[in-house]
Scaffold this motif. Structure first.
Motif, short mmCIF file in Angstrom:
data_model
loop_
_atom_site.label_atom_id
_atom_site.label_comp_id
_atom_site.label_asym_id
_atom_site.label_seq_id
_atom_site.Cartn_x
_atom_site.Cartn_y
_atom_site.Cartn_z
N MET A 127 0.74 2.88 1.56
CA MET A 127 -0.57 3.00 2.18
C MET A 127 -1.53 3.64 1.18
SD MET A 127 -0.17 1.80 5.24
CE MET A 127 -1.63 2.39 6.10
N GLY A 128 -2.73 3.13 1.13
CA GLY A 128 -3.69 3.65 0.18
C GLY A 128 -5.05 3.90 0.79
N TRP A 129 -5.78 4.76 0.14
CA TRP A 129 -7.19 4.99 0.47
C TRP A 129 -8.05 4.55 -0.71
CZ3 TRP A 129 -9.09 6.17 5.10
CH2 TRP A 129 -8.25 6.77 6.05
N PHE A 130 -9.05 3.77 -0.41
CA PHE A 130 -10.00 3.32 -1.41
C PHE A 130 -11.40 3.72 -0.95
CE2 PHE A 130 -7.63 0.45 -4.25
CZ PHE A 130 -6.42 0.43 -3.60
N TYR B 24 -11.89 3.19 2.80
CA TYR B 24 -11.06 2.18 3.44
C TYR B 24 -9.59 2.55 3.33
CZ TYR B 24 -15.21 -0.77 3.02
OH TYR B 24 -16.49 -1.29 3.10
N CYS B 25 -8.87 2.27 4.38
CA CYS B 25 -7.43 2.39 4.39
C CYS B 25 -6.86 1.00 4.10
CB CYS B 25 -6.99 2.88 5.77
SG CYS B 25 -5.22 2.89 6.05
N ALA B 26 -5.76 0.97 3.36
CA ALA B 26 -5.16 -0.32 3.02
C ALA B 26 -3.64 -0.21 3.05
CB ALA B 26 -5.62 -0.78 1.65
N ALA B 27 -2.98 -1.32 3.34
CA ALA B 27 -1.52 -1.38 3.38
C ALA B 27 -1.03 -2.42 2.39
CB ALA B 27 -1.04 -1.71 4.79
N GLY B 28 -0.05 -2.04 1.58
CA GLY B 28 0.45 -2.96 0.58
C GLY B 28 1.93 -2.84 0.36
N TYR C 98 -3.62 -5.69 3.59
CA TYR C 98 -4.37 -5.46 4.81
C TYR C 98 -5.33 -4.30 4.62
CZ TYR C 98 -0.49 -8.25 6.53
OH TYR C 98 0.44 -9.24 6.71
N TRP C 99 -6.48 -4.42 5.26
CA TRP C 99 -7.53 -3.43 5.11
C TRP C 99 -8.12 -3.05 6.46
CZ3 TRP C 99 -9.04 -1.44 0.37
CH2 TRP C 99 -8.45 -2.04 -0.75
#
Length: 123
Positions: free
Chosen positions: A34-37, A95-99, A112-113
Motif C-alpha cells: 500500500m502506498g501514499w502518493f 492518494y492511496c494506492a494498492a500494488g 488501484y487508486w
C-alpha cells in the motif's frame, strides 16, 4: 470490486499534524503493498510513503523522512499516514494506492487508486 477510500485531509498551519486513513476492500490486503502518493497542481505525482502489508517494511521519500509515518491495521485492512511538522510544500492531493511490488515510488506499479484527499498547509 476493489475500493480504496481515503479520509483525514484538511487545512492546517505549518507545523501542524494530520492523519490520513485509507480503507481497502475487495483486495487481498495481506499480500501486497500500500502506498501514499501526492500531487500538487502543475507537478507530477510523487511517492510519499509505502508499506509492505505482509512484512511491514516501510519506505519514505527523503522529503518526508522523520516527519511522516506510515502504519497499518491489518484487521481493518487500513493504512494510515501520520503527518507531523507539516510544511506549505506538503500541500497537495494525497492518494492511496494498492500494488504488488516493484519500486515503491513508481506509480505504475500500483493497480488501484483512491479518489484522493486534499491536504493544505498554510504558512
Amino acid at each position: 470490486q476493489v475500493r480504496l477510500v481515503e479520509s483525514g485531509g484538511g487545512s492546517v498551519q505549518a507545523g501542524g499534524s494530520l492523519r490520513l486513513s485509507c480503507a481497502a476492500s475487495g483486495y487481498p490486503y495481506r499480500s501486497n503493498r500500500m502506498g501514499w502518493f501526492r500531487q500538487a497542481p502543475g507537478k507530477e505525482r510523487e511517492g510519499v510513503a509505502a508499506i509492505d502489508t505482509f512484512g511491514g517494511t516501510s519506505y519514505y521519500a527523503d522529503s518526508v523522512k522523520g516527519r511522516f509515518t506510515i502504519s497499518q491495521d491489518i484487521a481493518k485492512n487500513t493504512v494510515y499516514l501520520q503527518m507531523n511538522s507539516l510544511k506549505p510544500e506538503d500541500t497537495a492531493m494525497y492518494y492511496c494506492a494498492a500494488g504488488y511490488g516493484g519500486p515503491w515510488s513508481d506509480p505504475f506499479k500500483y493497480n488501484y487508486w483512491g479518489q484522493g484527499t486534499q491536504v493544505t498547509v498554510s504558512s
